[in-house]
Design an enzyme around this catalytic site. Sequence first.
Site, mmCIF file in Angstrom:
data_model
loop_
_atom_site.group_PDB
_atom_site.id
_atom_site.type_symbol
_atom_site.label_atom_id
_atom_site.label_comp_id
_atom_site.label_asym_id
_atom_site.label_seq_id
_atom_site.Cartn_x
_atom_site.Cartn_y
_atom_site.Cartn_z
ATOM 1 N N SER A 242 -4.772 56.584 56.470
ATOM 2 C CA SER A 242 -5.581 55.417 56.842
ATOM 3 C C SER A 242 -7.021 55.530 56.344
ATOM 4 O O SER A 242 -7.528 56.624 56.091
ATOM 5 C CB SER A 242 -5.593 55.271 58.368
ATOM 6 O OG SER A 242 -4.280 55.293 58.883
HETATM 7 N N1 SAH Z 1 -2.126 59.147 60.817
HETATM 8 C C1 SAH Z 1 -1.752 59.239 59.414
HETATM 9 C C2 SAH Z 1 -1.527 57.870 58.792
HETATM 10 C C3 SAH Z 1 -0.181 57.451 59.035
HETATM 11 S S1 SAH Z 1 0.501 56.053 58.229
HETATM 12 C C4 SAH Z 1 -2.732 60.039 58.625
HETATM 13 O O1 SAH Z 1 -3.746 60.496 59.179
HETATM 14 O O2 SAH Z 1 -2.454 60.284 57.453
HETATM 15 C C5 SAH Z 1 1.796 55.785 59.418
HETATM 16 C C6 SAH Z 1 2.877 56.812 59.472
HETATM 17 O O3 SAH Z 1 3.758 56.433 60.517
HETATM 18 C C7 SAH Z 1 3.732 56.933 58.217
HETATM 19 O O4 SAH Z 1 3.692 58.237 57.752
HETATM 20 C C8 SAH Z 1 5.145 56.561 58.709
HETATM 21 O O5 SAH Z 1 6.164 57.300 58.076
HETATM 22 C C9 SAH Z 1 5.048 56.885 60.175
HETATM 23 N N2 SAH Z 1 6.015 56.242 61.077
HETATM 24 C C10 SAH Z 1 6.506 54.982 61.043
HETATM 25 N N3 SAH Z 1 7.360 54.782 62.069
HETATM 26 C C11 SAH Z 1 7.408 55.954 62.784
HETATM 27 C C12 SAH Z 1 8.107 56.393 63.943
HETATM 28 N N4 SAH Z 1 8.949 55.609 64.616
HETATM 29 N N5 SAH Z 1 7.907 57.660 64.387
HETATM 30 C C13 SAH Z 1 7.060 58.486 63.727
HETATM 31 N N6 SAH Z 1 6.383 58.147 62.614
HETATM 32 C C14 SAH Z 1 6.554 56.886 62.143
#
Ligand code: SAH
Length: 222
Positions: A68
């Site tokens: 993000s």
């Molecule tokens: N916090 C992260 C950004 C994440 S983007 C950082 O600092 O880099 C959102 C993430 O959520 C993605 O990697 C995606 O694979 C994950 N995601 C989506 N649905 C999910 C679920 N049900 N459980 C866990 N992760 C999930």
Amino acid sequence: MDDHDERGGFAQARRHMVDHQIRARGVHDERVLRAMERVPRERFVPIEARAQAYLDRPLPIGSGQTISQPYMVATMLDVLGCEPEMTALEIGAGSGYQAALLGELCREVWAVEIVEALAVRAEAALEALGYANVHIVVGDGTQGLPEHAPYDRIIVAAGAPAVPEPLQEQLADGGRLVIPVGSRMSQCLVVIDRDGDRFVQRESTPCVFVPLVGRHGWKEHL
Ligand code: SAH
């Protein structure tokens, strides 16, 4: 600050990011600002994207996912309001960057990621930096992580169609949940404070996150 940091000018880029992208836009929580000055964001992006690590935008991290925008991460952590003795659960660990920040702000952190390849890389990055209080778990985070519940703070880093019931249930009394809720294309940060059996909900900043998939999320596959 290590040699690599010094040579690459990353430490300077990091201070610049905190001053110009975060502080200048109104995030004033000193603990959040200090944590962002400490965590080397370049270690959480693919090697070929390291030069862009401190740009004012999200970056691709593989598997169609993103790390993000720094300002969005800061805003969420500001709203979350962590204290040093707290436990935190993050859903959507992605690169592990926000999990590292939570590791700076809380006592113990569990971060769930549904894409195994990302979880493996996040875990390696966190381990290399010595974040022993941050634990990456592979799974569907819309079901929470009951084995370590309740959590003082829960933060969701992907956009949900609605607040997943298990996350509310796994919130400690007096705890807080921050989650983007809305359509697939745009959401609003929802903040939920638990007071016994009452859940007090308010809406905060508009935002755009990748979809939260899974049992209590969007039904489509990634
Ligand atoms: N916090 C992260 C950004 C994440 S983007 C950082 O600092 O880099 C959102 C993430 O959520 C993605 O990697 C995606 O694979 C994950 N995601 C989506 N649905 C999910 C679920 N049900 N459980 C866990 N992760 C999930």
